[in-house]
Design a protein around this motif. Structure first.
Motif: not given
Ligand code: 475
Length: 834
Positions: A209-211, A213-227, A356-358
């Motif tokens: 996802v963008p670092v 909103e609107g940024a071109t630089e990307k970072k990785k994040v985890w999208v959990g499947g079960e909570r 999460l904290e950048g």
């Protein structure tokens, strides 16, 4: 501290603030109050169980008042805190301990009796908190006691397993496992924190996802499947001393999220969607019953992440309240990993900081390493945790990527320092290039922490020479050190052995030694005091009689308190060599059988006492239990020999049984193959309770011998540095000494029941290279036993002097000393000023 209560309302709060229990009357009032309201009972239907619960609730109220004060002080002072991450806590019973630590046992005993009950009966109503396997879990419990007693701001974090270690029954000589449902009756010692719940995710995928909103630089994040939700339960941990702190043990329980799976619900799959929700609860359902063994099950990894994620969330929330910059995190927080079980703290903290904290990777990594310390508890290969990448990838996809990155940067630095050394790279890598590939948690723990310690001097030296040899090359030796284990004298002397504690107090002029164990040294002044020594002997006889009653109740066997009590109680494991002990018993039996009634009279009468659980899937350990039980049956029913030799297996060993068993020993056995038992802690408990040891030079037994004098320990067997050589000599052939040959012949000849049952046990020695070198140590073991008989039968004054001298020199093995070493060397914290 901030409060939502308006200033003008606070006077009422203060006026009605809950008062502490100080007198008998306070307690009695609270007791009746709890019977009538909390339990909705009355004097017409209050049984022992209800009386135990009401007593516990009254005592708990007292602890909570102090608990609140302690937490407020800690928040106000905002000093560094320690978080002791342990997958296991073997707490035992809470009520007796709370009464002792608060100094209220005597008045409460009187109150309970005035109210029409016996305190001893009420204590027996309490189930043990047995959410641990053995040494590692009990060590964590001793450390919590010392944290509170010494006034450290230190919390324990663990899992609230619905089922602790199984309860063991013996049926026809075999171990049978039953669930330990310790929560059958509501547990008065826990406080559910419905306000503290965190979401924990599993599975899912990684997204870019963008670092921002609107940024071109990307970072990785985890999208959990079960909570699932982690719900906090708190257990107050009282320090010793009238005004001591009360610390917290926070245990997490898994709950379904409240969000329904509407897609399924709408398509008529109501049942399925509810079932998926209920799966959440299985995460904290049961403790894995293996000690010193890694079974590599997915659910266990799930438990570990669940616990780590919830605990870190809690720690970080608390840190954020202080509004400090992230770089100060390690000045406010120390996280200690009790073995590799919580190693996911390392990638999880890195993930929170970066994703999460950048924070930048490097900033974050420095914080992680400065925060975390790692304690290793075993060198045995089969106990080292490794997770197949397939399991890891599915359950924690983002964490695996982070581990790969940690490994990449780490190996880059290694190759700079040791160019071309591929063997070194392979050995220190976090990833094992096996089939299937695996994550080596111990390597990750070393790389991601600032200090690594073993649990006894010998063990800490050994890990540097074996499992971490190459990591020592990379990091240098200074990152590795030792903190020898310790035990709390509050539970393991005062609570377990009130008579001895009282005798010691009478000589040392009070109870101060219980919080300054080195004061025991003063007992040496009474080595010539006849009256003292005869009282000392009376205490031992009392404790042996107390154990005999327990043995009668649990096994039906009657054992004689005038016999020498030879005890081995611990998890059943080939490396701990209970098989060698029982072979020794058989050898003694055969000797007795082969001599005349007159000659028999020369033998020191002895009873060998065993207890301990075998992991349910550990075939050999279960055979050892069966052999011990078969031998017991033969010996205890043999009219020719039973006046000289008996044997018993006490079922369902746990902390509260240990408190009865340990004070009753004349001799206890710590006979592991040298180099395999990291420390051992029951060795310390037995000596502190005035028993002598037979043992190999292994773990902390080495240091016990150093402290109390080698002449007071019955040492035998090969030294750790020679074990490899001895093993190598078995490669083609194992030579049995004739003593062991005789024992095997009797077993093979069905003297102790169907020999087929024990063939695997004997074959592992005679045909499968005797990994634990029983054949090599057996004669030396028998010789040490002979020396014990001679010493015990001889001038009894000499024996008692040995015991007194030993107790007098046990100060070093207090968990207070151990915890102070951690605080100074690893955590850099000081006790809170009161
Ligand atoms: C040592 N448990 C004792 C004690 O330091 C030592 C490992 C993997 C999976 C499940 N449980 C374990 C242990 O390794 C363990 O209990 N180790 C013990 O720690 C405290 O005194 O020598 O065996």
């Amino acid at each position: 501290i901030e409060s939502q209560i308006p200033l003008e309302s606070r006077e009422i709060w203060k006026k009605f603030a809950r008062k502490d229990i100080k007198t008998k009357e306070d307690f009695e009032k609270d007791f009746v109050n709890h019977v009538e309201t909390s339990l909705a009972r009355s004097m017409y239907n209050c049984d022992n169980l209800a009386a135990y619960q009401a007593s516990s609730l009254a005592i708990r109220d007292k602890l909570i008042i102090k608990w609140n004060q302690t937490q407020q002080t800690q928040t106000m002072l905002d000093q560094k805190r320690v978080y002791y991450m342990s997958f296991e806590f073997l707490m035992g019973r809470a009520m007796d301990n709370a009464m002792i630590n608060t100094g209220l046992r005597t008045p409460i005993k009187e109150s309970v009796s005035e109210l029409g009950f016996s305190l001893e009966d009420l204590i027996e109503e309490e189930p043990d908190i047995s959410i641990g396997n053995g040494g590692l879990g009990r060590l964590a419990a001793c450390y919590l006691d010392s944290f509170a007693t010494l006034n450290y701001a230190a919390w324990g974090y663990g899992i609230r397993y619905e089922y602790g270690i199984f309860s063991q029954k013996i049926v026809n000589g075999y171990q049978v496992e039953y669930p330990d449902y310790w929560l059958t009756y509501s547990n008065p010692w826990e406080i559910v924190r419905t306000e503290i719940q965190y979401p924990v995710d599993f599975y899912g995928y990684v997204e870019e996802v963008p670092v921002y909103e609107g940024a071109t630089e990307k970072k990785k994040v985890w999208v959990g499947g079960e909570r699932v939700l982690a719900l906090a339960y708190d257990f107050p941990v009282p320090g010793y001393g009238a005004d001591a702190n009360v610390n917290n043990l926070r245990l997490w329980s898994a709950r379904p999220t409240h969000e329904f799976d509407f897609a399924k619900f709408n398509s008529g799959e109501y049942q399925n969607s509810v079932e998926a929700q209920q799966r959440a609860e299985s995460i904290t359902a049961v403790l894995y019953p293996n000690d010193n063994f890694d079974a590599g099950k997915e659910l266990r990894l799930k438990q570990q992440y669940f616990w780590v994620a919830a605990s870190l969330h809690d720690i970080i929330r608390r840190f954020k309240k202080s509004k400090r910059p992230w770089r100060e995190f390690p000045d406010q927080v120390a996280i200690q990993l009790n073995d590799t079980h919580p190693t996911l703290c390392i990638p999880e903290l890195q993930r929170v900081l970066v994703d999460l904290e950048g924070l930048s990777w490097d900033e974050a990594w420095k914080i992680v390493v400065r925060t975390v310390g790692y304690t290793n508890h075993t060198v045995m290969q089969e106990a080292l945790e490794k997770w197949p990448l397939t399991i890891f990838q599915k359950l924690l996809p983002r964490h695996l990527e982070i581990i790969y990155d940690i490994n990449f940067y780490f190996l880059q630095s290694v190759s700079k320092k040791f160019p071309g050394d591929n063997n070194l790279m392979t050995s220190v890598s976090i990833i094992e290039e096996s089939n299937p590939k695996q994550v080596k948690m111990a390597n990750l723990a070393v790389i991601g922490s600032h200090y690594v310690n073993g649990v006894a001097a010998l063990h800490s030296d050994l890990i540097k020479l074996t499992i971490f040899k190459d990591l020592v090359k990379v990091f240098g030796g200074d990152k590795f050190g030792n903190v020898t284990n310790g035990i709390t004298p509050r539970r393991w002397l005062k609570q377990a052995n009130p008579k001895l504690a009282e005798l010691i107090s009478s000589k040392l002029g009070g109870d101060e030694y219980l919080s300054d164990l080195n004061l025991l040294k003063n007992l040496e002044k009474y080595l010539e005091d006849k009256e003292f020594k005869s009282k000392w002997q009376e205490v031992k006889t009392f404790n042996k009689t107390r154990l005999s009653k327990l043995v009668k109740d649990l096994t039906g066997y009657e054992i004689d308190p005038t016999f020498l009590f030879d005890i081995q109680v611990k998890r059943i494991h080939e490396y701990k060599r209970q098989q060698m002990n029982i072979f020794g018993v058989i050898y003694r039996y055969l000797q007795l059988k082969s001599c005349s009634p007159e000659e028999r009279k020369k033998f020191q009468p002895k009873v060998s006492i065993f207890a301990g659980k075998a992991a349910p899937g550990y075939y050999m350990a279960k055979r050892i239990i069966k052999l011990i039980n078969n031998v017991s049956q033969v010996l205890n029913n043999d009219p020719e020999t039973r006046e000289y030799l008996q044997c018993v297996f006490i079922p369902d060993y746990n902390v509260s049984k240990a408190e009865i068993i340990i004070p009753a020993s004349d001799i206890s056995e710590h006979i592991s193959t040298a180099g395999t038992e990291a420390s051992g802690t029951s060795n310390m408990k037995f000596v502190l309770n005035a028993g002598l040891l037979i043992g190999t030079l292994d773990g902390a037994t080495v240091e016990i011998a150093r402290e109390i004098g080698e002449e007071n320990v019955f040492l035998f067997g090969h030294l750790s540095e020679n074990v490899d050589k001895v093993r190598a000599s078995h490669l083609f052939d194992v030579k049995l000494p004739s003593s062991l040959e005789t024992v095997f012949q009797a077993i093979d000849g069905d003297v102790f029941g169907d020999s087929h049952e024990f063939k695997p046990l004997l074959d592992s020695i005679r045909h499968h290279s005797d990994f634990y070198i029983v054949s090599d140590d057996f004669n030396s073991y028998l010789e040490a036993q002979r020396l014990i008989d001679e010493t015990f039968k001889g001038d009894h004054d000499i024996w008692i002097r040995k015991c007194i001298t030993s107790v007098a020199n046990m100060g070093f093995f207090s968990s207070d000393r151990a915890v102070e070493e951690y605080a100074e060397m690893i955590w850099n914290i000081e006790p809170l000023s009161k």
